[in-house]
Design a protein around this motif. Structure first.
Motif, mmCIF file in Angstrom:
data_model
loop_
_atom_site.group_PDB
_atom_site.id
_atom_site.type_symbol
_atom_site.label_atom_id
_atom_site.label_comp_id
_atom_site.label_asym_id
_atom_site.label_seq_id
_atom_site.Cartn_x
_atom_site.Cartn_y
_atom_site.Cartn_z
ATOM 1 N N TYR A 45 16.181 -16.629 62.205
ATOM 2 C CA TYR A 45 16.864 -15.848 63.240
ATOM 3 C C TYR A 45 17.746 -14.760 62.636
ATOM 4 C CZ TYR A 45 15.500 -19.349 66.747
ATOM 5 O OH TYR A 45 14.799 -20.163 67.591
ATOM 6 N N LYS A 46 18.356 -15.059 61.482
ATOM 7 C CA LYS A 46 19.231 -14.079 60.831
ATOM 8 C C LYS A 46 18.438 -12.881 60.299
ATOM 9 C CE LYS A 46 22.230 -17.838 59.193
ATOM 10 N NZ LYS A 46 22.733 -18.541 57.986
ATOM 11 N N CYS A 47 17.138 -13.063 60.119
ATOM 12 C CA CYS A 47 16.295 -12.025 59.521
ATOM 13 C C CYS A 47 15.612 -11.133 60.554
ATOM 14 C CB CYS A 47 15.224 -12.666 58.639
ATOM 15 S SG CYS A 47 15.874 -13.689 57.301
ATOM 16 N N ILE A 48 15.757 -11.454 61.823
ATOM 17 C CA ILE A 48 15.085 -10.677 62.866
ATOM 18 C C ILE A 48 15.657 -9.262 62.905
ATOM 19 C CG2 ILE A 48 14.712 -10.454 65.355
ATOM 20 C CD1 ILE A 48 14.602 -13.484 65.535
ATOM 21 N N GLY A 49 14.774 -8.284 62.782
ATOM 22 C CA GLY A 49 15.182 -6.887 62.896
ATOM 23 C C GLY A 49 15.630 -6.234 61.607
ATOM 24 N N VAL A 50 15.489 -6.930 60.460
ATOM 25 C CA VAL A 50 15.916 -6.335 59.198
ATOM 26 C C VAL A 50 14.717 -6.119 58.284
ATOM 27 C CG1 VAL A 50 18.184 -7.417 59.386
ATOM 28 C CG2 VAL A 50 16.409 -8.536 58.019
ATOM 29 N N THR A 51 14.919 -5.361 57.213
ATOM 30 C CA THR A 51 13.839 -5.040 56.286
ATOM 31 C C THR A 51 13.468 -6.242 55.422
ATOM 32 O OG1 THR A 51 15.398 -4.321 54.591
ATOM 33 C CG2 THR A 51 14.598 -2.629 56.125
ATOM 34 N N VAL A 52 12.334 -6.099 54.719
ATOM 35 C CA VAL A 52 11.888 -7.138 53.794
ATOM 36 C C VAL A 52 12.948 -7.396 52.722
ATOM 37 C CG1 VAL A 52 10.172 -7.708 52.041
ATOM 38 C CG2 VAL A 52 9.444 -6.672 54.189
ATOM 39 N N ALA A 53 13.535 -6.326 52.195
ATOM 40 C CA ALA A 53 14.559 -6.471 51.158
ATOM 41 C C ALA A 53 15.762 -7.246 51.677
ATOM 42 C CB ALA A 53 14.990 -5.099 50.649
ATOM 43 N N LYS A 54 16.195 -6.933 52.897
ATOM 44 C CA LYS A 54 17.337 -7.622 53.487
ATOM 45 C C LYS A 54 16.983 -9.076 53.805
ATOM 46 C CE LYS A 54 21.524 -7.863 55.156
ATOM 47 N NZ LYS A 54 22.696 -7.797 54.254
ATOM 48 N N THR A 55 15.763 -9.308 54.239
ATOM 49 C CA THR A 55 15.307 -10.673 54.508
ATOM 50 C C THR A 55 15.384 -11.519 53.245
ATOM 51 O OG1 THR A 55 13.817 -9.998 56.297
ATOM 52 C CG2 THR A 55 13.338 -12.085 55.217
ATOM 53 N N LYS A 56 14.920 -10.968 52.150
ATOM 54 C CA LYS A 56 14.981 -11.701 50.872
ATOM 55 C C LYS A 56 16.427 -12.012 50.512
ATOM 56 C CE LYS A 56 13.623 -11.454 46.004
ATOM 57 N NZ LYS A 56 12.874 -10.706 44.975
ATOM 58 N N LYS A 143 17.134 3.851 53.340
ATOM 59 C CA LYS A 143 17.874 3.067 52.356
ATOM 60 C C LYS A 143 18.563 1.863 52.984
ATOM 61 C CE LYS A 143 18.768 6.706 48.947
ATOM 62 N NZ LYS A 143 19.803 7.462 48.199
ATOM 63 N N ARG A 144 19.121 2.072 54.169
ATOM 64 C CA ARG A 144 19.908 1.000 54.801
ATOM 65 C C ARG A 144 19.140 0.405 55.979
ATOM 66 N NH1 ARG A 144 25.817 2.816 56.263
ATOM 67 N NH2 ARG A 144 24.657 4.473 57.365
ATOM 68 N N SER A 145 19.116 -0.905 56.017
ATOM 69 C CA SER A 145 18.434 -1.640 57.071
ATOM 70 C C SER A 145 19.259 -1.646 58.359
ATOM 71 C CB SER A 145 18.203 -3.079 56.600
ATOM 72 O OG SER A 145 17.624 -3.879 57.603
ATOM 73 N N LYS A 146 18.615 -1.892 59.504
ATOM 74 C CA LYS A 146 19.362 -2.212 60.706
ATOM 75 C C LYS A 146 20.288 -3.370 60.351
ATOM 76 C CE LYS A 146 15.303 -1.165 63.610
ATOM 77 N NZ LYS A 146 14.317 -1.716 64.549
ATOM 78 N N PRO A 147 21.545 -3.409 60.793
ATOM 79 C CA PRO A 147 22.140 -2.665 61.920
ATOM 80 C C PRO A 147 22.680 -1.282 61.600
ATOM 81 C CG PRO A 147 23.714 -4.241 61.092
ATOM 82 C CD PRO A 147 22.454 -4.457 60.288
ATOM 83 N N ALA A 148 22.535 -0.791 60.375
ATOM 84 C CA ALA A 148 22.905 0.606 60.106
ATOM 85 C C ALA A 148 22.029 1.515 60.968
ATOM 86 C CB ALA A 148 22.712 0.922 58.633
ATOM 87 N N PRO A 149 22.524 2.666 61.367
ATOM 88 C CA PRO A 149 21.786 3.524 62.306
ATOM 89 C C PRO A 149 20.720 4.400 61.664
ATOM 90 C CG PRO A 149 23.893 4.519 61.806
ATOM 91 C CD PRO A 149 23.874 3.187 61.103
ATOM 92 N N ASP A 150 20.555 4.320 60.342
ATOM 93 C CA ASP A 150 19.709 5.262 59.603
ATOM 94 C C ASP A 150 18.314 5.440 60.187
ATOM 95 O OD1 ASP A 150 21.910 4.298 58.118
ATOM 96 O OD2 ASP A 150 20.994 4.920 56.240
ATOM 97 N N ILE A 151 17.648 4.341 60.505
ATOM 98 C CA ILE A 151 16.257 4.414 60.928
ATOM 99 C C ILE A 151 16.113 5.143 62.269
ATOM 100 C CG2 ILE A 151 16.189 2.159 62.115
ATOM 101 C CD1 ILE A 151 13.409 1.777 60.710
ATOM 102 N N TYR A 152 17.084 4.931 63.160
ATOM 103 C CA TYR A 152 17.039 5.617 64.460
ATOM 104 C C TYR A 152 17.420 7.089 64.331
ATOM 105 C CZ TYR A 152 15.826 1.630 67.283
ATOM 106 O OH TYR A 152 15.144 0.592 67.850
ATOM 107 N N LEU A 153 18.376 7.364 63.479
ATOM 108 C CA LEU A 153 18.759 8.761 63.274
ATOM 109 C C LEU A 153 17.622 9.553 62.634
ATOM 110 C CD1 LEU A 153 22.449 8.305 62.049
ATOM 111 C CD2 LEU A 153 21.653 9.056 64.305
#
Length: 221
Positions: A45-56, A143-153
């Motif tokens: 559940y903690k990994c939902i919505g984040v990148t592979v790197a953040k999941t690891k 570079k930064r995974s969600k919850p950072a806004p980078d991907i949407y911006l």
């Protein structure tokens, strides 16, 4: 022009377009049973919505630096591939309808997924919906995974629209936080996790399905 007028819609993928969050979790639960990994569902559940790197990073924090995450990830991906590749991954009800509606209405469409681009393109192509998207922004492009806004911006920048004139369709907490931080207009369609008070505050609307989202957006056109 109404106060809800908009130029674009940016979709998350897993849990919004595809019913893939449950599919991925089931693959990891299969591994958990095989290798006796404890609390895998809670940590998933903690990994939902984040990148592979953040999941690891999350999984190593939970299980220790010697946890063979890379090996397990390869095995989980193989299980997922065996079960769902070639267009077998179930889509959420209403996705083709809302994509067709937006395209016919002249609205721009983007994807902002924490999943890597190769997998994103393959899954969208297998589902015959790749052509609907004007822009694909994936987890390995920021570079930064969600919850950072980078991907949407970045999605808004590539589309050439102001974030305030773009809706974001999300199912995850981190996704809603990301879109909200980027000043987009988040709509949450809960999947595995229900909308809590924080999500209700950060989202413009919480709706039950993509069919409801289509009706909501139609009112603004």
């Amino acid at each position: 022009m109404t106060t809800r007028d908009f130029d674009a819609v940016v979709f998350d993928m897993d849990g919004v377009i595809f019913d893939s969050e449950r599919a991925i979790m089931d693959c990891w639960k299969e591994l958990a049973n095989k290798y006796n990994i404890s609390n895998v569902e809670e940590n998933f559940y903690k990994c939902i919505g984040v990148t592979v790197a953040k999941t690891k990073e999350i999984m190593l924090d939970a299980y220790g630096e010697d946890f063979p995450y890379d090996e397990y990830d390869v095995e989980a991906n193989q299980i997922f591939h065996d079960k769902y590749s070639g267009g077998r991954l179930p889509m959420k009800e209403g996705i083709k309808e809302i994509l067709s509606f937006l395209k016919n209405s002249g609205k721009k469409i983007a994807l902002a997924s924490s999943t890597g681009k190769t997998k994103v393109e393959a899954q969208l192509r297998d589902a015959s919906i790749l052509e609907y998207f004007d822009v694909l922004i994936c987890g390995d492009m920021v570079k930064r995974s969600k919850p950072a806004p980078d991907i949407y911006l970045k999605a808004c920048e590539e589309l050439g629209v102001e974030p305030e004139r773009a809706y974001a369709i999300e199912d995850s907490y981190n996704g809603i936080r990301s879109a909200n931080a980027g000043k987009l207009r988040p709509i949450m369609v809960p999947d595995i996790l229900p909308a809590d008070d924080e999500m209700k505050e950060k989202a413009e609307k919480v709706l039950d399905s993509l069919i409801d989202v289509k009706e909501y957006l139609a009112e603004a056109i």
